[in-house]
Motif scaffolding. Sequence first.
Motif, PDB file in Angstrom:
ATOM      1  N   UNK A 120      -6.891  10.510 -27.470  1.00  0.00           N
ATOM      2  CA  UNK A 120      -8.150  10.460 -28.207  1.00  0.00           C
ATOM      3  C   UNK A 120      -9.276  10.234 -27.204  1.00  0.00           C
ATOM      4  N   UNK A 121     -10.200  11.196 -27.059  1.00  0.00           N
ATOM      5  CA  UNK A 121     -11.308  10.984 -26.123  1.00  0.00           C
ATOM      6  C   UNK A 121     -12.279   9.928 -26.644  1.00  0.00           C
ATOM      7  N   UNK A 122     -12.679   9.030 -25.781  1.00  0.00           N
ATOM      8  CA  UNK A 122     -13.582   7.935 -26.148  1.00  0.00           C
ATOM      9  C   UNK A 122     -14.634   7.805 -25.054  1.00  0.00           C
ATOM     10  N   UNK A 123     -15.834   7.376 -25.434  1.00  0.00           N
ATOM     11  CA  UNK A 123     -16.886   7.132 -24.460  1.00  0.00           C
ATOM     12  C   UNK A 123     -17.521   8.412 -23.958  1.00  0.00           C
ATOM     13  N   UNK A 124     -18.302   8.294 -22.873  1.00  0.00           N
ATOM     14  CA  UNK A 124     -19.019   9.443 -22.343  1.00  0.00           C
ATOM     15  C   UNK A 124     -19.210   9.301 -20.844  1.00  0.00           C
ATOM     16  N   UNK A 125     -19.330  10.440 -20.171  1.00  0.00           N
ATOM     17  CA  UNK A 125     -19.623  10.421 -18.740  1.00  0.00           C
ATOM     18  C   UNK A 125     -21.007   9.823 -18.489  1.00  0.00           C
ATOM     19  N   UNK A 126     -21.929  10.126 -19.376  1.00  0.00           N
ATOM     20  CA  UNK A 126     -23.288   9.598 -19.223  1.00  0.00           C
ATOM     21  C   UNK A 126     -23.301   8.074 -19.241  1.00  0.00           C
ATOM     22  N   UNK A 127     -22.435   7.496 -20.060  1.00  0.00           N
ATOM     23  CA  UNK A 127     -22.335   6.045 -20.137  1.00  0.00           C
ATOM     24  C   UNK A 127     -21.313   5.453 -19.190  1.00  0.00           C
ATOM     25  N   UNK A 128     -20.768   6.265 -18.275  1.00  0.00           N
ATOM     26  CA  UNK A 128     -19.748   5.828 -17.307  1.00  0.00           C
ATOM     27  C   UNK A 128     -18.546   5.205 -18.006  1.00  0.00           C
ATOM     28  N   UNK A 129     -18.244   5.720 -19.222  1.00  0.00           N
ATOM     29  CA  UNK A 129     -17.175   5.124 -20.024  1.00  0.00           C
ATOM     30  C   UNK A 129     -16.202   6.157 -20.586  1.00  0.00           C
ATOM     31  N   UNK A 130     -16.192   7.376 -20.056  1.00  0.00           N
ATOM     32  CA  UNK A 130     -15.281   8.409 -20.560  1.00  0.00           C
ATOM     33  C   UNK A 130     -13.835   8.005 -20.266  1.00  0.00           C
TER      34      UNK A 130
END
Length: 272
Positions: free
Chosen positions: A145-155
């Motif tokens: 399950x993908x969670x977070x984002x690269x923009x938020x440094x949390x992918x």
Amino acid sequence: MIQVRYSASPAGVETARTAELRENFLVENLFHAGAVHGVYTHDDRMVVGGAVPGTEQLPLPAWTEVLGGTSHLERRELGVINVGEPGHVLVDGEKFELGHLDGLYVGRGREVAFAGSGAAFYFVSAAAGATHPTIKLDHGEVDPVPVGSARGASARHLFRYAWGSDLQTSVLQFGVTVVADGSVWNTMPPHLHDRRTEVYLYVDLAADDRVFHVLGRPGATRHLVVADRQAVISPPWSVHSGAGTGSYAFVWAMAGENNDYTDLFPVTLEDL
């Protein structure tokens, strides 16, 4: 050998010295060649442990002096994840081959042993009121399950092995989260599991990398600096979030009153 950890007061975290925080919440030395080591925490009566068989076959210890039964799983269920090279787990004599980050759920009442010269098995057990079948959980066959984002440094990708849906357990939930290259945060924004203890085992860190793990109540947090194959016990009153200095993954395991994975309470950054 097994160590016993007692429940800690949330108020004590705010004033504790770093050494006291590490003594109460950090599990540093689970993995020793040719041995099985464990920690029993009074928070939801969980056991976390490490087994490194080497050239031997290692049985899961009963630890009767702490758990009270004649075998470890007399009244417990077990989750296992291999954080080393391929090996196998024997459950009542049946062999289950586990590669890196493969998992295994073992129901109450079974006898378990570990083998594999390069394997390093992490396990978590919890008190169980029902018996469920043993199930192998291949890391490569679990839909992430993908969670977070690269923009938020949390992918990151969440691999749910036992989480209250497809695989039935009594109280135990566990799985693996793999943080994407270039991201650092493992749980952002943070949250609370008010009726469940959670334990994080950080794995696949380089020798000179660390994870800064945040713990404590919202508005009164502290941190632990955590190395590869070290675990953090996170009581129900504590947030759990962290950032790493390099790529890593972590094994999460929970036990408590409610085994619905989505039973959580978000914590905003303003609340922190």
